[in-house]
Design a protein around this motif. Structure first.
Motif, PDB file in Angstrom:
ATOM      1  N   LEU A 116       0.751  -1.515   0.329  1.00  0.00           N
ATOM      2  CA  LEU A 116       0.326   0.122   0.196  1.00  0.00           C
ATOM      3  C   LEU A 116       0.849   1.597   0.205  1.00  0.00           C
ATOM      4  O   LEU A 116       0.858   2.155  -0.909  1.00  0.00           O
ATOM      5  CB  LEU A 116      -1.045  -0.044   1.174  1.00  0.00           C
ATOM      6  CG  LEU A 116      -2.027  -1.466   1.098  1.00  0.00           C
ATOM      7  CD1 LEU A 116      -2.715  -1.112   2.649  1.00  0.00           C
ATOM      8  CD2 LEU A 116      -2.781  -0.792  -0.162  1.00  0.00           C
ATOM      9  N   GLY A 120       1.125   4.469  -3.123  1.00  0.00           N
ATOM     10  CA  GLY A 120       0.888   5.427  -2.666  1.00  0.00           C
ATOM     11  C   GLY A 120       1.511   6.614  -3.160  1.00  0.00           C
ATOM     12  O   GLY A 120       1.885   7.764  -2.489  1.00  0.00           O
ATOM     13  N   LYS A 122       5.024   6.277  -2.268  1.00  0.00           N
ATOM     14  CA  LYS A 122       6.512   5.837  -0.892  1.00  0.00           C
ATOM     15  C   LYS A 122       7.465   4.846  -0.856  1.00  0.00           C
ATOM     16  O   LYS A 122       6.989   3.717  -1.952  1.00  0.00           O
ATOM     17  CB  LYS A 122       5.911   5.937   0.535  1.00  0.00           C
ATOM     18  CG  LYS A 122       4.808   7.035   1.193  1.00  0.00           C
ATOM     19  CD  LYS A 122       3.951   7.091   2.327  1.00  0.00           C
ATOM     20  CE  LYS A 122       3.479   8.012   2.045  1.00  0.00           C
ATOM     21  NZ  LYS A 122       2.207   7.652   3.052  1.00  0.00           N
TER      22      LYS A 122
END
Length: 194
Positions: A116, A120, A122
């Motif tokens: 996740l 996103g 990152k």
């Protein structure tokens, strides 16, 4: 919805990841491949939002596959999921452009969290060690710097005013001290140190 390609030769990993994805705040569509050949076929057939790559594959070196995948597509992030947890392997993955690294001894929830995070935008790495100090003498460091620039033993010897045989001896000692198997791995380690 995000489309994931899991490249791992253990079928239970795909089952466990699918079970963990039930708790995901976004729908994750998982495609699984057990080797490089099948992975390449799937990549040609569709676009993925993320690739989760084991580096211990039966038909190829996962770090080499990471290098080839990055060269082919700079956009799709690749998250390494591996049992290997050596500092060298982690730093190699970083230098080859991985977006994250999760060790298989961690929970599936941690893998999902890393997925996740990468989706996103990152990065998801364990704490990286500060600058690595290679256990090399000044002369060995000079030789490594020239080796990674692509100079031959003969060229290095001429530049440092030492014999070709002395360069070979230093090179052998460098590989033993650093624990790498090739000049390519040495170059990755040197790059991570800089």
């Amino acid at each position: 919805m995000a489309s994931l390609l899991l490249i791992d030769d253990h079928p239970l990993v795909a089952v466990a990841l699918e079970a963990a994805c039930v708790n995901s705040p976004i729908t994750l569509n998982i495609h699984a491949s057990g080797d490089e050949t099948e992975a390449r076929r799937l990549i040609q057939q569709q676009q993925f939002d993320l690739i989760v790559l084991d580096i211990g594959l039966p038909d190829c070196d996962g770090l080499e596959l990471l290098r080839r995948l990055r060269a082919r597509d700079q956009q799709c992030p690749i998250l390494i999921y591996s049992a290997q947890q050596s500092r060298h392997t982690l730093l190699s993955a970083v230098s080859l452009g991985a977006a994250g690294y999760v060790v298989k001894s961690q929970s599936m929830a941690q893998l999902l969290s890393a997925i996740l995070a990468v989706l996103g935008g990152k990065q998801a790495f364990p704490p990286l060690p500060a600058r690595i100090e290679l256990p090399l003498t000044d002369k060995e460091q000079q030789i490594v710097a020239l080796l990674v620039r692509g100079l031959s033993n003969l060229q290095i010897g001429e530049q440092l005013h030492i014999s070709n045989k002395t360069v070979s001896t230093h090179k052998k000692n460098i590989l033993e001290k650093t624990g790498v198997q090739s000049v390519v791995e040495l170059a990755e380690l040197w790059k991570a140190q800089q």
